[in-house]
Structure formats: C-alpha cells, structure tokens
Design an enzyme around this catalytic site. Structure first.
Site, mmCIF file in Angstrom:
data_model
loop_
_atom_site.group_PDB
_atom_site.id
_atom_site.type_symbol
_atom_site.label_atom_id
_atom_site.label_comp_id
_atom_site.label_asym_id
_atom_site.label_seq_id
_atom_site.Cartn_x
_atom_site.Cartn_y
_atom_site.Cartn_z
ATOM 1 N N ASP A 47 -11.370 -1.174 -27.759
ATOM 2 C CA ASP A 47 -11.446 -0.565 -28.937
ATOM 3 C C ASP A 47 -11.444 -1.512 -30.039
ATOM 4 O O ASP A 47 -10.210 -1.984 -30.498
ATOM 5 C CB ASP A 47 -10.445 0.673 -28.800
ATOM 6 N N TYR A 52 -11.826 -4.422 -38.319
ATOM 7 C CA TYR A 52 -10.875 -5.011 -37.799
ATOM 8 C C TYR A 52 -11.399 -6.727 -37.946
ATOM 9 O O TYR A 52 -10.595 -7.592 -37.899
ATOM 10 C CB TYR A 52 -10.479 -4.963 -36.384
ATOM 11 N N LYS A 77 -16.345 1.244 -34.675
ATOM 12 C CA LYS A 77 -16.281 2.187 -35.534
ATOM 13 C C LYS A 77 -16.843 1.874 -36.982
ATOM 14 O O LYS A 77 -16.672 0.846 -37.267
ATOM 15 C CB LYS A 77 -14.796 2.346 -36.029
ATOM 16 N N HIS A 110 -15.103 6.121 -38.735
ATOM 17 C CA HIS A 110 -13.658 5.463 -38.739
ATOM 18 C C HIS A 110 -12.642 6.481 -39.380
ATOM 19 O O HIS A 110 -11.260 6.416 -38.882
ATOM 20 C CB HIS A 110 -13.495 4.162 -39.474
#
Ligand code: A2P
Length: 276
Positions: A47, A52, A77, A110
């Site tokens: 994930d 990120y 996301k 997100h």
C-alpha cells in the site's frame, strides 16, 4: 474466529487481508528493501500513495521480485492537490509511470479533499477503471457524510474506505456504515504507529496467547473483518506481522481490546476535519 487470507471486494477483485504499509518508509533503498523483503516473506499486498514519494521504489521492488505482476496487489492514492479532472488524469498516468505498471489493483482518493472537486475527481477514478488503469477504486479517510455525498454522483461504489483503525481508535459508526454498504475497511496504522505496543493491557493479553503485541493488534483487526496494513521496514518484524493466521483470539480477548477505545489519532484526521 477463523479469518481468511484474502477477501473479495465489491469489484469482484481478491485482496490479501494483510498488506505492507510504506507510509514513512524512506524514499529510495529503505522502501525498495522493505518491499523486496516483504514479498520474499510472502506478503502479496503493498500500500503506497503519491504523497509518500516512494511509488517508484515499490514498483522497482515488485519488478525485481520475480513475481508476476498479477500475483501482487498494489494500491496507490491520488493526493488532494491533484483533484480536478485534468490534473487527476495526469496524476494517475504519472503514478503508473513511477510504479512501472500498466495498472494498479486499487486506486484511492487519499482524503475527502475539496468538496467542489471531489465528484469530478471520483469520475476520473471511474474512468481509470474503464481504461484498465485501476482494477478497483476506493477512498481513504472518508467519514459517513463524505461517503453519502460521494454516492450522489458516483456510479461505482468505493470498494474500500481506508482509515486509521486500531483498538485505540475504532470508528464504530464509520465501520458500521461501510459494512452496511459493502465497502471494505482497510486499517492503516493498525499498530497505532507502535505507540501502544508497551501498553500493559496489550502486553498482558499478548502474553496470555504467547504472541507479540503487534500480532495481537493485527489479529484484532482481521477478526473485525478489516484489512490491516502494518508498516515495517524490518524483515523480522514484517515476518511476525504476517504470521497471524495460526492462532485465534477468543471473543473475550476481542471484547477486552474493544475496551481500549480512546479516540487516538496518530496522524491527521480528515474524517473529522475535511469539509463535507
Ligand atoms: P519499523 O518500520 O522500524 O518496523 P503502524 O503500522 O501502526 O503505522 O506502525 C508502524 C510502526 O510500528 C513503525 O514505527 C514500525 O517500525 C513499527 N513496527 C512495525 N511492526 C512492528 C512490530 N512487530 N513490533 C514493533 N514495532 C513494529
């Protein structure tokens, strides 16, 4: 209560019930090695997210693993800065380029983000399904009012709502709503970011079962029907976090853990804070 290693989402796709989270896995070698080691240990679900910054590392690790693309469930996301049809389309293309993949298994909004752009952004996710860029689509950090508003324009019901879930933050109302709508719950920060692994009640319950505190919290999540996404960059901890199918918590253990509710939010709280 026995739990399954995979669940079927409302899209018809099969999802491994324990996934590796890579939030706060550092960009570069740390994420690459975390994903390589997880896949070696038997994880088949990773994930990530645009925000990120480590999609490329995840993609490289999956590619180098020797596994077929179809054997690994990959989520990313769409970040809220990419809301709006044109930006969202570009951002999805960009994620796939970074991942080096023709599709993701799951593509999420997100967070609820800008209410004025949410419906058109969701429509782009629906479009991504039609284009074959995403097998399933869903949301993250959505509360009940966000979900209800989304469903006024959506033609595809989200397959999942990924939210922070642990015995310390159970979001019972959101969970019940999602379950009643056939929306699976993914649990991020199922270990409460390691902040509660030394809690004496957690330690005592784990000791009683001969398991680690992390295993106790992950198994609680599974027995609730959630899809926990524990983050670890350490192979030993990754291994124990996945070794949660050979024992069961009793109903009494689960009830004991349910008593730990304290509304603990370890990061942000868009469920509460994002406008409807
Ligand atoms: P590390 O990556 O060094 O293993 P959460 O999934 O709730 O967000 O928690 C992630 C945090 O918990 C990270 O700091 C991670 O550190 C740590 N962690 C993950 N698995 C374990 C474990 N089995 N025992 C102790 N700490 C863990």
């Amino acid at each position: 209560m026995p739990v399954s290693r995979t669940l079927i989402l409302n899209s018809g796709a099969s999802i491994p019930t324990v996934g590796l989270g890579v939030f706060q896995s550092q960009v570069g070698d740390e994420t690459y090695h975390a994903v390589r080691s997880a896949l070696k240990l038997g994880y088949r679900h990773v994930d990530t997210a645009q925000i990120y910054g480590n999609e490329a590392d995840v993609g490289r690790a999956v590619a180098d693993s020797g596994l077929q693309r179809s054997e690994v469930f990959v989520t990313t996301k769409l970040w809220r800065a990419e809301w709006g049809a044109a930006r969202a389309r570009e951002a999805i293309d960009s994620s796939l380029r970074k991942l080096g993949m023709a599709y993701v298994d799951l593509l999420l909004l997100h967070c609820p983000g800008d209410p004025d752009l949410r419906a058109e952004t969701w429509a782009v996710l629906e479009e991504a399904v039609k284009k074959g860029q995403a097998k399933s689509i869903g949301v993250s950090n959505f509360g009940i009012p966000h979900l209800e508003r989304l469903m006024k324009s959506a033609t595809i019901t989200p397959a999942v709502n990924q939210i922070e879930l642990s015995p310390f933050n159970q979001r019972v109302d959101v969970v019940q709503h999602c379950q009643s709508q056939g929306i699976a719950l993914q649990a991020y920060s199922p270990l409460a970011k390691a902040s509660k692994l030394g809690d004496p009640r957690v330690v005592a319950l784990a000791a009683k079962r001969g398991i680690t505190p992390a295993q106790l919290l992950i198994r609680w999540s599974l027995q609730k029907g959630f899809i926990p996404l524990p983050k670890s960059v350490n192979p030993e901890r990754q291994a124990t976090n996945l070794d949660v199918f050979g024992f069961e918590l009793s109903l009494e253990d689960v009830v004991e853990l349910d008593k730990l509710e304290e509304g603990l939010v370890t990061g942000w709280d868009p469920i509460l804070n994002d406008p409807v």
